[in-house]
Design a protein around this motif. Structure first.
Motif, PDB file in Angstrom:
ATOM      1  N   ASN A   2       0.673  -1.581  -0.319  1.00 43.62           N
ATOM      2  CA  ASN A   2      -0.102   0.276  -0.279  1.00 43.62           C
ATOM      3  C   ASN A   2       0.723   0.712  -0.070  1.00 43.62           C
ATOM      4  N   GLY A   3       2.332   1.625  -0.077  1.00 41.02           N
ATOM      5  CA  GLY A   3       2.749   2.687   0.250  1.00 41.02           C
ATOM      6  C   GLY A   3       3.525   2.784  -1.494  1.00 41.02           C
ATOM      7  N   LEU A   4       2.005   2.680  -1.957  1.00 42.10           N
ATOM      8  CA  LEU A   4       1.782   4.142  -3.151  1.00 42.10           C
ATOM      9  C   LEU A   4       2.886   4.733  -3.395  1.00 42.10           C
ATOM     10  N   THR A   5       3.446   4.799  -4.625  1.00 39.78           N
ATOM     11  CA  THR A   5       4.632   6.724  -4.194  1.00 39.78           C
ATOM     12  C   THR A   5       3.891   6.436  -6.431  1.00 39.78           C
ATOM     13  N   GLY A   6       3.888   5.567  -6.847  1.00 38.10           N
ATOM     14  CA  GLY A   6       3.475   6.084  -8.211  1.00 38.10           C
ATOM     15  C   GLY A   6       2.963   5.056  -8.838  1.00 38.10           C
ATOM     16  N   THR A   7       2.573   5.510 -10.462  1.00 44.58           N
ATOM     17  CA  THR A   7       1.420   4.826 -11.126  1.00 44.58           C
ATOM     18  C   THR A   7       2.283   3.988 -11.812  1.00 44.58           C
ATOM     19  N   ARG A   8       2.006   2.634 -12.325  1.00 44.85           N
ATOM     20  CA  ARG A   8       3.084   1.904 -13.256  1.00 44.85           C
ATOM     21  C   ARG A   8       1.655   2.051 -14.847  1.00 44.85           C
ATOM     22  N   ARG A   9       2.397   1.323 -15.604  1.00 46.25           N
ATOM     23  CA  ARG A   9       1.228   1.431 -16.650  1.00 46.25           C
ATOM     24  C   ARG A   9       1.483  -0.043 -17.245  1.00 46.25           C
ATOM     25  N   LEU A  10      -0.213  -0.757 -17.465  1.00 49.06           N
ATOM     26  CA  LEU A  10      -0.249  -1.919 -17.262  1.00 49.06           C
ATOM     27  C   LEU A  10      -0.618  -2.035 -18.740  1.00 49.06           C
ATOM     28  N   ARG A  50      -7.222   5.146  -5.112  1.00 45.85           N
ATOM     29  CA  ARG A  50      -7.934   6.226  -4.820  1.00 45.85           C
ATOM     30  C   ARG A  50      -8.363   6.304  -4.333  1.00 45.85           C
ATOM     31  N   THR A  51      -9.508   5.658  -5.037  1.00 46.32           N
ATOM     32  CA  THR A  51     -10.809   5.730  -4.490  1.00 46.32           C
ATOM     33  C   THR A  51     -11.353   5.065  -2.977  1.00 46.32           C
ATOM     34  N   LEU A  52     -10.820   4.538  -2.164  1.00 46.62           N
ATOM     35  CA  LEU A  52     -10.570   3.628  -0.961  1.00 46.62           C
ATOM     36  C   LEU A  52      -9.906   4.485   0.160  1.00 46.62           C
ATOM     37  N   GLY A  53      -8.555   4.762   0.063  1.00 55.09           N
ATOM     38  CA  GLY A  53      -7.996   4.888   1.218  1.00 55.09           C
ATOM     39  C   GLY A  53      -6.713   3.823   0.847  1.00 55.09           C
ATOM     40  N   GLU A  54      -5.644   4.008   1.504  1.00 54.84           N
ATOM     41  CA  GLU A  54      -4.454   3.352   2.014  1.00 54.84           C
ATOM     42  C   GLU A  54      -5.285   1.280   2.314  1.00 54.84           C
ATOM     43  N   LEU A  93     -14.636  -8.377  -0.497  1.00 51.85           N
ATOM     44  CA  LEU A  93     -14.904  -6.841   0.594  1.00 51.85           C
ATOM     45  C   LEU A  93     -13.525  -6.944   0.364  1.00 51.85           C
ATOM     46  N   VAL A  94     -13.134  -5.434   0.192  1.00 51.32           N
ATOM     47  CA  VAL A  94     -11.992  -4.477  -0.195  1.00 51.32           C
ATOM     48  C   VAL A  94     -12.024  -3.086   0.832  1.00 51.32           C
ATOM     49  N   ALA A  95     -11.528  -3.504   2.160  1.00 49.62           N
ATOM     50  CA  ALA A  95     -11.763  -2.377   2.892  1.00 49.62           C
ATOM     51  C   ALA A  95     -10.561  -1.357   3.021  1.00 49.62           C
ATOM     52  N   GLY A  96     -10.838   0.040   2.759  1.00 46.97           N
ATOM     53  CA  GLY A  96      -9.998   0.900   2.728  1.00 46.97           C
ATOM     54  C   GLY A  96      -9.947   2.155   3.793  1.00 46.97           C
ATOM     55  N   ARG A  97      -9.489   2.809   4.948  1.00 46.95           N
ATOM     56  CA  ARG A  97      -8.848   2.921   5.518  1.00 46.95           C
ATOM     57  C   ARG A  97     -10.135   4.481   5.373  1.00 46.95           C
TER      58      ARG A  97
END
Length: 172
Positions: A2-10, A50-54, A93-97
Protein backbone atom coordinates in the motif's frame (compact mmCIF):
# COMPACT_ATOMS: atom_id res chain seq x y z
CA UNK A 1 1.76 -3.20 -1.06
CA UNK A 2 0.00 0.00 0.00
CA UNK A 3 2.97 2.35 0.03
CA UNK A 4 1.98 3.52 -3.42
CA UNK A 5 4.15 6.37 -4.62
CA UNK A 6 3.41 6.31 -8.32
CA UNK A 7 1.47 4.51 -10.94
CA UNK A 8 2.79 2.00 -13.39
CA UNK A 9 1.42 1.40 -16.82
CA UNK A 10 -0.19 -2.01 -17.19
CA UNK A 11 -0.17 -4.09 -20.36
CA UNK A 12 -3.73 -5.14 -19.52
CA UNK A 13 -5.59 -2.46 -17.57
CA UNK A 14 -7.53 -3.49 -14.48
CA UNK A 15 -11.13 -4.24 -15.41
CA UNK A 16 -13.05 -2.65 -12.56
CA UNK A 17 -16.44 -0.96 -12.39
CA UNK A 18 -17.54 0.78 -9.19
CA UNK A 19 -20.87 2.29 -8.23
CA UNK A 20 -20.77 6.01 -7.45
CA UNK A 21 -22.04 5.27 -3.93
CA UNK A 22 -21.56 2.19 -1.80
CA UNK A 23 -24.66 0.06 -1.56
CA UNK A 24 -25.78 -2.70 0.71
CA UNK A 25 -24.73 -5.84 -1.14
CA UNK A 26 -22.68 -5.23 -4.31
CA UNK A 27 -20.69 -2.06 -5.05
CA UNK A 28 -19.22 -3.08 -8.38
CA UNK A 29 -17.28 -5.78 -10.14
CA UNK A 30 -13.71 -6.79 -10.89
CA UNK A 31 -12.93 -8.93 -13.93
CA UNK A 32 -9.43 -10.44 -13.71
CA UNK A 33 -7.70 -11.27 -16.97
CA UNK A 34 -6.46 -14.67 -15.73
CA UNK A 35 -7.45 -17.33 -13.25
CA UNK A 36 -4.63 -16.20 -10.96
CA UNK A 37 -6.41 -13.66 -8.79
CA UNK A 38 -3.35 -13.37 -6.53
CA UNK A 39 -1.10 -12.23 -9.37
CA UNK A 40 -3.55 -9.47 -10.38
CA UNK A 41 -4.35 -8.35 -6.84
CA UNK A 42 -1.54 -5.75 -6.56
CA UNK A 43 -2.89 -3.89 -9.59
CA UNK A 44 -6.44 -3.99 -8.18
CA UNK A 45 -5.20 -2.61 -4.85
CA UNK A 46 -3.32 0.13 -6.67
CA UNK A 47 -6.45 1.20 -8.56
CA UNK A 48 -8.69 0.98 -5.49
CA UNK A 49 -6.21 2.98 -3.39
CA UNK A 50 -7.41 6.17 -5.12
CA UNK A 51 -11.04 5.54 -4.13
CA UNK A 52 -10.76 3.74 -0.81
CA UNK A 53 -7.62 5.16 0.68
CA UNK A 54 -5.00 2.77 1.96
CA UNK A 55 -6.34 -0.79 1.60
CA UNK A 56 -6.25 -2.37 5.05
CA UNK A 57 -8.20 -5.61 4.60
CA UNK A 58 -9.43 -7.94 1.88
CA UNK A 59 -11.88 -10.76 2.51
CA UNK A 60 -13.26 -13.31 0.07
CA UNK A 61 -16.20 -15.70 0.24
CA UNK A 62 -14.46 -18.66 -1.43
CA UNK A 63 -11.74 -21.17 -0.75
CA UNK A 64 -9.12 -22.30 -3.27
CA UNK A 65 -10.90 -25.66 -3.60
CA UNK A 66 -14.23 -24.15 -4.68
CA UNK A 67 -15.19 -24.00 -8.32
CA UNK A 68 -16.41 -20.81 -9.93
CA UNK A 69 -19.90 -20.06 -11.15
CA UNK A 70 -19.83 -20.29 -14.97
CA UNK A 71 -21.74 -17.21 -16.10
CA UNK A 72 -21.85 -18.24 -19.75
CA UNK A 73 -23.58 -21.52 -18.88
CA UNK A 74 -26.38 -19.46 -17.33
CA UNK A 75 -26.68 -17.54 -20.62
CA UNK A 76 -26.72 -20.64 -22.80
CA UNK A 77 -28.86 -22.65 -20.41
CA UNK A 78 -26.06 -25.18 -19.98
CA UNK A 79 -26.31 -27.63 -17.15
CA UNK A 80 -23.66 -28.78 -14.76
CA UNK A 81 -22.33 -32.29 -15.11
CA UNK A 82 -24.23 -34.54 -12.67
CA UNK A 83 -22.29 -35.01 -9.46
CA UNK A 84 -20.37 -31.74 -9.77
CA UNK A 85 -20.98 -28.85 -7.44
CA UNK A 86 -21.99 -25.59 -9.12
CA UNK A 87 -19.93 -22.71 -7.81
CA UNK A 88 -21.35 -19.66 -6.13
CA UNK A 89 -20.53 -16.11 -7.16
CA UNK A 90 -17.17 -15.00 -5.87
CA UNK A 91 -17.29 -11.87 -3.76
CA UNK A 92 -14.48 -9.76 -2.40
CA UNK A 93 -14.78 -7.19 0.39
CA UNK A 94 -12.01 -4.61 0.07
CA UNK A 95 -11.71 -2.27 3.05
CA UNK A 96 -9.82 0.97 2.80
CA UNK A 97 -9.21 3.62 5.44
CA UNK A 98 -11.87 5.86 3.88
CA UNK A 99 -14.38 3.47 2.34
CA UNK A 100 -15.10 -0.22 1.73
CA UNK A 101 -16.54 -1.93 -1.33
CA UNK A 102 -17.92 -5.37 -2.01
CA UNK A 103 -17.02 -6.58 -5.49
CA UNK A 104 -18.45 -9.36 -7.60
CA UNK A 105 -15.47 -11.15 -9.14
CA UNK A 106 -16.36 -11.96 -12.75
CA UNK A 107 -14.72 -15.25 -13.84
CA UNK A 108 -11.84 -14.57 -16.24
CA UNK A 109 -13.23 -16.89 -18.93
CA UNK A 110 -16.57 -15.09 -19.16
CA UNK A 111 -17.43 -13.97 -22.69
CA UNK A 112 -16.66 -10.34 -23.48
CA UNK A 113 -20.28 -9.22 -23.96
CA UNK A 114 -21.60 -10.92 -20.84
CA UNK A 115 -18.65 -9.89 -18.66
CA UNK A 116 -18.94 -6.24 -19.67
CA UNK A 117 -22.70 -6.24 -19.04
CA UNK A 118 -22.35 -7.93 -15.64
CA UNK A 119 -19.82 -5.26 -14.66
CA UNK A 120 -22.17 -2.44 -15.75
CA UNK A 121 -25.08 -3.96 -13.82
CA UNK A 122 -22.97 -4.57 -10.71
CA UNK A 123 -21.84 -0.93 -10.71
CA UNK A 124 -25.36 0.37 -11.29
CA UNK A 125 -24.34 1.92 -14.60
CA UNK A 126 -26.93 2.66 -17.28
CA UNK A 127 -27.68 -0.02 -19.86
CA UNK A 128 -28.93 0.87 -23.33
CA UNK A 129 -32.67 0.31 -23.78
CA UNK A 130 -32.01 -1.95 -26.79
CA UNK A 131 -30.02 -4.32 -24.57
CA UNK A 132 -32.71 -4.60 -21.90
CA UNK A 133 -35.01 -7.57 -22.51
CA UNK A 134 -32.32 -9.54 -24.37
CA UNK A 135 -31.16 -12.93 -23.12
CA UNK A 136 -27.70 -11.53 -22.28
CA UNK A 137 -29.22 -8.73 -20.16
CA UNK A 138 -31.52 -11.22 -18.43
CA UNK A 139 -28.46 -13.33 -17.63
CA UNK A 140 -26.47 -10.36 -16.30
CA UNK A 141 -29.43 -9.35 -14.15
CA UNK A 142 -29.80 -12.91 -12.86
CA UNK A 143 -26.08 -13.10 -12.04
CA UNK A 144 -26.36 -9.84 -10.09
CA UNK A 145 -29.41 -11.10 -8.16
CA UNK A 146 -27.58 -14.35 -7.33
CA UNK A 147 -24.57 -12.30 -6.18
CA UNK A 148 -26.77 -10.05 -4.02
CA UNK A 149 -28.34 -13.10 -2.37
CA UNK A 150 -24.88 -14.59 -1.76
CA UNK A 151 -23.70 -11.26 -0.37
CA UNK A 152 -26.58 -11.10 2.13
CA UNK A 153 -25.88 -14.70 3.19
CA UNK A 154 -22.14 -13.97 3.52
CA UNK A 155 -22.76 -10.83 5.61
CA UNK A 156 -25.16 -12.69 7.91
CA UNK A 157 -22.68 -15.53 8.30
CA UNK A 158 -19.83 -13.11 9.06
CA UNK A 159 -21.96 -11.24 11.61
CA UNK A 160 -22.88 -14.49 13.36
CA UNK A 161 -19.25 -15.61 13.40
CA UNK A 162 -17.89 -12.36 14.84
CA UNK A 163 -20.66 -12.25 17.44
CA UNK A 164 -19.28 -15.26 19.31
CA UNK A 165 -16.45 -14.63 21.80
CA UNK A 166 -14.46 -17.66 20.58
CA UNK A 167 -14.10 -16.27 17.07
CA UNK A 168 -13.68 -12.57 17.81
CA UNK A 169 -10.89 -11.15 15.71
CA UNK A 170 -10.79 -14.05 13.24
CA UNK A 171 -10.81 -12.99 9.57
CA UNK A 172 -12.65 -15.07 7.02
Amino acid sequence: MNGLTGTRRLASPVRLALARQSGVHIDGAWWPHTGSVASELPELVEVLHRTLGEVVDIRVNWSPAEGQLDLDSILTGGRAVPGTKVGRPRLMLVAGRERSVKLLVVPCRTSLNLGALVMRCAAGMPVDAMVRGTPIFDTADRVLRIAQTESARWLAEAAATTATPETAGVSG
